[in-house]
Design a protein around this motif. Sequence first.
Motif, short mmCIF file in Angstrom:
data_model
loop_
_atom_site.label_atom_id
_atom_site.label_comp_id
_atom_site.label_asym_id
_atom_site.label_seq_id
_atom_site.Cartn_x
_atom_site.Cartn_y
_atom_site.Cartn_z
N ALA A 108 0.83 -1.20 0.00
CA ALA A 108 0.00 0.00 0.00
C ALA A 108 0.87 1.26 0.00
O ALA A 108 0.55 2.24 -0.67
N TYR A 109 1.97 1.23 0.74
CA TYR A 109 2.89 2.37 0.72
C TYR A 109 3.47 2.59 -0.67
O TYR A 109 3.60 3.72 -1.14
N GLY A 112 1.35 4.67 -2.75
CA GLY A 112 1.15 6.06 -2.35
C GLY A 112 0.33 6.27 -1.10
O GLY A 112 0.07 7.40 -0.72
N PHE A 113 -0.09 5.19 -0.45
CA PHE A 113 -0.87 5.31 0.78
C PHE A 113 0.05 5.55 1.97
O PHE A 113 1.26 5.37 1.87
N SER A 114 -0.55 5.95 3.09
CA SER A 114 0.22 6.15 4.32
C SER A 114 -0.63 5.77 5.52
O SER A 114 -1.87 5.83 5.48
N PHE A 115 0.04 5.39 6.59
CA PHE A 115 -0.63 4.94 7.82
C PHE A 115 -1.34 6.11 8.47
O PHE A 115 -0.79 7.19 8.64
N THR A 116 -2.60 5.87 8.88
CA THR A 116 -3.40 6.92 9.53
C THR A 116 -3.21 6.96 11.03
O THR A 116 -3.63 7.91 11.68
N GLY A 117 -2.64 5.89 11.60
CA GLY A 117 -2.55 5.78 13.05
C GLY A 117 -3.73 5.03 13.62
O GLY A 117 -3.81 4.83 14.83
N ALA A 135 8.66 9.51 7.44
CA ALA A 135 9.33 8.31 7.93
C ALA A 135 8.78 7.91 9.30
O ALA A 135 8.61 6.72 9.59
N GLU A 136 8.48 8.89 10.14
CA GLU A 136 7.96 8.60 11.48
C GLU A 136 6.62 7.86 11.40
O GLU A 136 6.38 6.90 12.14
N ARG A 137 5.75 8.32 10.51
CA ARG A 137 4.43 7.69 10.37
C ARG A 137 4.58 6.28 9.80
O ARG A 137 3.93 5.34 10.26
N TYR A 138 5.44 6.11 8.83
CA TYR A 138 5.71 4.79 8.22
C TYR A 138 6.21 3.81 9.29
O TYR A 138 5.70 2.70 9.43
N GLY A 164 13.72 2.07 8.50
CA GLY A 164 13.92 2.62 7.15
C GLY A 164 12.98 3.74 6.79
O GLY A 164 12.17 4.21 7.60
N GLU A 165 13.10 4.16 5.58
CA GLU A 165 12.27 5.21 5.00
C GLU A 165 11.10 4.56 4.27
O GLU A 165 11.20 3.41 3.82
N PRO A 166 10.01 5.29 4.08
CA PRO A 166 8.91 4.74 3.29
C PRO A 166 9.39 4.44 1.87
O PRO A 166 10.24 5.17 1.34
N PRO A 167 8.87 3.38 1.27
CA PRO A 167 9.30 3.08 -0.11
C PRO A 167 8.80 4.15 -1.06
O PRO A 167 7.79 4.81 -0.81
N ASP A 168 9.50 4.29 -2.17
CA ASP A 168 9.06 5.21 -3.20
C ASP A 168 7.73 4.74 -3.79
O ASP A 168 7.45 3.53 -3.84
N VAL A 169 6.95 5.69 -4.24
CA VAL A 169 5.67 5.38 -4.89
C VAL A 169 5.97 4.92 -6.31
O VAL A 169 6.72 5.58 -7.04
#
Length: 174
Positions: A108-109, A112-117, A135-138, A164-169
């Motif tokens: 999903a990342y 282009g998606f991201s974690f909502t918490g 990166a913190e949210r990921y 790590g860092e979020p993967p590229d879209v």
Amino acid sequence: MEFALLGWPEDDHRLRLDHRQFAYAGKFVMTSTGKAVVGDDGVVAAVAFDADRTDPDTLCVRYVTVRRDRRGERLGPRLLRFVRERARERGYERVTISVNNPFSYQAAYRAGFSFTGVEHGLAELTLEWPGDRSAERYRAGLAVFRERDLSDEEQAFLDEHIDGEPPDVLDAPT
């Protein structure tokens, strides 16, 4: 590879997938969800989706499945990106998906998606587009999986990605 939108929820489209090859195959027979697929010589991945019951501006991805022998080719994230773009063209302002494992989270990342918490359902994490791709949210989403009973493969994946860092879209499919 050809990406196709088979129909929106109101089109009452049915898709029959071989349950031996696809997880969630039975969910695609329902006519209450829209469907999109990718394939070359037959369907190799599928997505089912519908409008959020509480927010008409939000499309919810309900199920994503990739044929067992084609997993790891990034077909899931590419198809999610395709659906996300079709939703945007149709006027949806937001697209959500809930995942229950780190591999789906990463896919999903990549779309282009991201974690909502937010966590809900049976140990599902909700991701959205657009959203906070920091990166913190990921990492916060990955950390939730640390508290679960994971397979050796899932554990190894977390060990590799937790800092790590979020993967590229991925680029949008044509």
